[in-house]
Design a protein around this motif. Structure first.
Motif, PDB file in Angstrom:
ATOM      1  N   UNK A 190       9.143   6.514   4.822  1.00  0.00           N
ATOM      2  CA  UNK A 190      10.019   5.357   4.758  1.00  0.00           C
ATOM      3  C   UNK A 190       9.805   4.454   5.935  1.00  0.00           C
ATOM      4  N   UNK A 191      10.440   3.285   5.897  1.00  0.00           N
ATOM      5  CA  UNK A 191      10.258   2.318   6.970  1.00  0.00           C
ATOM      6  C   UNK A 191      11.301   2.419   8.053  1.00  0.00           C
ATOM      7  N   UNK A 192      12.333   3.268   7.848  1.00  0.00           N
ATOM      8  CA  UNK A 192      13.452   3.245   8.780  1.00  0.00           C
ATOM      9  C   UNK A 192      13.331   4.258   9.909  1.00  0.00           C
ATOM     10  N   UNK A 193      12.231   4.990   9.929  1.00  0.00           N
ATOM     11  CA  UNK A 193      12.000   5.861  11.066  1.00  0.00           C
ATOM     12  C   UNK A 193      11.601   5.045  12.283  1.00  0.00           C
ATOM     13  N   UNK A 194      11.131   3.827  12.042  1.00  0.00           N
ATOM     14  CA  UNK A 194      10.805   2.900  13.128  1.00  0.00           C
ATOM     15  C   UNK A 194      12.057   2.079  13.432  1.00  0.00           C
ATOM     16  N   UNK A 232       0.801  -1.226   0.000  1.00  0.00           N
ATOM     17  CA  UNK A 232       0.000   0.000   0.000  1.00  0.00           C
ATOM     18  C   UNK A 232       0.830   1.270   0.000  1.00  0.00           C
ATOM     19  N   UNK A 233       2.155   1.150   0.144  1.00  0.00           N
ATOM     20  CA  UNK A 233       3.025   2.337   0.239  1.00  0.00           C
ATOM     21  C   UNK A 233       4.115   2.364  -0.834  1.00  0.00           C
ATOM     22  N   UNK A 234       3.967   1.557  -1.865  1.00  0.00           N
ATOM     23  CA  UNK A 234       5.027   1.455  -2.879  1.00  0.00           C
ATOM     24  C   UNK A 234       5.303   2.809  -3.534  1.00  0.00           C
ATOM     25  N   UNK A 277       2.871  -5.014  -6.628  1.00  0.00           N
ATOM     26  CA  UNK A 277       2.449  -3.664  -6.999  1.00  0.00           C
ATOM     27  C   UNK A 277       3.640  -2.978  -7.646  1.00  0.00           C
ATOM     28  N   UNK A 278       3.404  -2.314  -8.763  1.00  0.00           N
ATOM     29  CA  UNK A 278       4.483  -1.635  -9.472  1.00  0.00           C
ATOM     30  C   UNK A 278       4.064  -0.229  -9.880  1.00  0.00           C
ATOM     31  N   UNK A 279       5.076   0.609 -10.108  1.00  0.00           N
ATOM     32  CA  UNK A 279       4.810   1.976 -10.562  1.00  0.00           C
ATOM     33  C   UNK A 279       5.990   2.443 -11.397  1.00  0.00           C
ATOM     34  N   UNK A 280       5.687   3.241 -12.428  1.00  0.00           N
ATOM     35  CA  UNK A 280       6.721   3.782 -13.298  1.00  0.00           C
ATOM     36  C   UNK A 280       6.672   5.310 -13.289  1.00  0.00           C
TER      37      UNK A 280
END
Length: 632
Positions: free
Chosen positions: A102-106, A90-92, A142-145
């Protein structure tokens, strides 16, 4: 006039401009990736983009997810695939296109990561003409360009692929002009990741890279071709969050490799300074003798890797550690004391338990002490002579700003050209940027210093003046120019001078080469132009480029004028300015992992051995003479 002045000083709401995230990155890329460059230096922006992408994969591996990373680099495209947990589906899009997401704040999810994932991948996205992110999690993908940070399309599908993340991008050639990837730089980067993550396999263009022994493998590989010159076996010390490997050789200078959380800190920082100080203090205490710092550290080869919680770097490119403490927690131990306590205990114990290594280390230090004292007399005379010459040194046309004085992007432009003769140096001097480009003129072919001791650097006036111009007598800390560029003619004599200067630097200042400061200037061999309209001019660096330029011009003009540049002095100052400016072509002098400096210099600059004779005979070519100017 008054109206113009009034317009200039107006400052109101219309003066304030808000930039979205990608506009800011593209407007000020230096804030995010350091310099831009064309790929001729290991710290150029295109390599930082790759590093930022791989860093996220490494952080997944460190947290225990994914033992393989696949990297593929072609001429202009990069693909990186890890097999970690994959970005939450859901956050790609947000993770690669929204600053401070980002995930590294946790800290529970990423305890000792390289960065915070708040900027790195966003910078890659914004500075790429094509960017694709794809996450695989539990049978879904899930992908995005994107195009230069702007979302173009996205999708979601079922998948049978293993969990993980795929990033694919093409650097924007309007930002990174004329860029090209140099394989040696990429390979060095991959090896460093492997050394710092024992057991991790990285597949780089289908070739596997793996290290099982960490920094021990790093030093073994760096010294493999010169094992006979090592004074004692490599000392390898490993503890929680800290790993060190060190030995001494016979080369001049000091050689260090430092890392933080798997990141190669090329400019060192708190942890490396602490290691240097700790080795000196430990050796002095162990032998109960107040040895000179330079005698202990002379010819040292060492590597240090440390893991710090929430590290603070002095720039976004993370080349120098600024953290003072091991973690942000109250009363946390300082990085300096952590490293020093470890070294003082573990290195001292090792020397007590290995008397042969202890004696070999002592002999190396005492040898350095003797060499320093032998040099003392001539060194003083040479330095006094150099100080007097520096007031009106005819060999050096200095610039106004130097590396230690410059900040941000400007520091990368600080350059010293080493030229042959007055004609070449005259053209460069007249066309250079006086703010950041200096010129040192050789009077002819310099001395072949292969096999000589450092005494010759002080006895030879030209070498001594060059050493002082660079300010590298006591190491690279005071280096006055970021790039030292050898600029010689593209003929036999020019090649010989180039080899003699390479010998000088490799023999006495290998760390200058090792740290990527030495380059060869590429200048055009041909000028192809329309004789009736000189605005239609192309400068060519090879026969292939010349032929393409001829083919292009002959479509519009009946005749083409071709000029062959036989020497740098034949290129006018106005033309030279085109070749040493923004689009300057430089060939970096790279010390590859397997390079043995003594054997390399012995082969090319030593006595005329049968091996070299065979090489010359086998590769001998006879080329037709080329007229200076020809019309076709």
């Amino acid at each position: 006039m008054a109206e113009l002045l009034n317009q200039a000083v107006q400052y109101n709401e219309d003066s304030i401009r808000s930039l979205d995230w990608r506009e800011h990155i593209r407007l000020r890329p230096g804030m995010y990736i350091g310099k831009l460059g064309d790929g001729s230096a290991a710290d150029d922006g295109i390599y930082v983009l790759i590093k930022e992408t791989i860093d996220n994969c490494i952080d997944e591996h460190v947290m225990g997810f994914g033992k393989v990373i696949e990297v593929r680099v072609t001429d202009h495209r990069v693909e990186v695939r890890d097999f970690g947990r994959g970005i939450p589906l859901g956050k790609v899009v947000e993770v690669v296109s929204k600053i401070n997401t980002g995930g590294k704040y946790d800290s529970g999810a990423f305890q000792k990561s390289v960065g915070l994932n708040g900027v790195g991948t966003k910078a890659v996205n914004a500075l790429s003409s094509y960017f694709r992110v794809q996450s695989f999690r539990e049978g879904k993908t899930v992908w995005a360009e994107f195009d230069r940070g702007e979302l173009k399309q996205r999708g979601e599908d079922a998948t049978t692929e293993r969990n993980g993340t795929l990033i694919c991008f093409e650097p924007d050639d309007t930002v990174f002009k004329h860029f090209h990837f140099i394989p040696q730089f990429l390979e060095n980067m991959i090896w460093n990741y492997c050394y710092l993550n024992a057991g991790l396999t990285i597949s780089f263009n289908k070739q596997k890279y793996l290290s099982q022994n960490g920094l021990l493998d790093l030093l073994r590989d760096k010294t493999k071709k010169d094992e006979d010159s090592l004074r004692y076996p490599i000392i390898h010390l490993k503890g929680n969050d800290l790993e060190i490997a060190l030995t001494h050789g016979n080369q001049y200078g000091e050689e260090y490799y430092s890392f933080v959380n798997g990141q190669y800190t090329t400019q060192g920082g708190t942890h490396l300074n602490a290691l240097k100080e700790a080795v000196v203090e430990t050796v002095r205490r162990h032998f109960d003798k107040n040895y000179e710092v330079s005698d202990i550290r002379s010819s040292i080869i060492a590597a240090v890797s440390i893991r710090v919680q929430e590290p603070v770097f002095e720039s976004q490119t993370k080349t120098k550690l600024g953290s003072q403490n091991m973690s942000p927690e109250p009363n946390a131990q300082s990085v300096s004391s952590f490293v020093k306590d470890f070294v003082k205990e573990r290195l001292d114990d090792f020397l007590h338990m290995n008397p042969a290594v202890r004696e070999a280390l002592k002999k190396r230090i005492e040898q350095s002490e003797r060499e320093r004292k032998e040099l003392a007399g001539i060194k003083k005379l040479a330095n006094d002579r150099a100080k007097k010459a520096s007031l009106h040194n005819k060999k050096l046309r200095d610039c106004r700003n130097h590396l230690p004085d410059l900040k941000a992007d400007d520091r990368y432009q600080s350059t010293l050209f080493i030229t042959e003769g007055d004609s070449a140096s005259g053209s460069i001097t007249k066309s250079r940027n006086v703010q950041s480009q200096a010129v040192f003129s050789l009077r002819g072919k310099p001395l072949n210093c292969f096999g000589l001791t450092k005494k010759v650097v002080y006895e030879n006036e030209e070498f001594n003046l060059l050493q002082h111009a660079l300010d590298i007598e006591d190491g690279l800390e005071g280096l006055r120019y970021n790039r030292i560029v050898i600029a010689t003619d593209a003929d036999v004599d020019g090649m010989h001078i180039r080899l003699l200067m390479l010998t000088f630097f490799l023999q006495f200042f290998p760390d200058l080469v090792r740290n990527g400061h030495l380059y060869i200037l590429e200048t055009p061999l041909f000028r192809v132009r329309n004789p009736k309209n000189h605005k239609e001019t192309t400068y060519c660096y090879s026969e292939d480029e010349k032929q393409k330029a001829i083919d292009k011009l002959t479509k519009a003009a009946k005749k083409v004028e071709i000029t062959r540049f036989k020497g740098l002095g034949e290129i006018s100052p106005d033309e030279f300015g085109l070749f040493i400016g923004e689009n300057m072509r430089l060939e970096p002098v790279i010390m590859e992992k397997e390079t043995s400096v003594p054997k390399l210099l012995s082969y090319y600059m030593g006595k005329n051995t049968p091996d070299r004779q065979r090489f010359i005979i086998d590769n001998l070519r006879i080329e037709k003479d080329v007229d200076e100017v020809a019309l076709v």
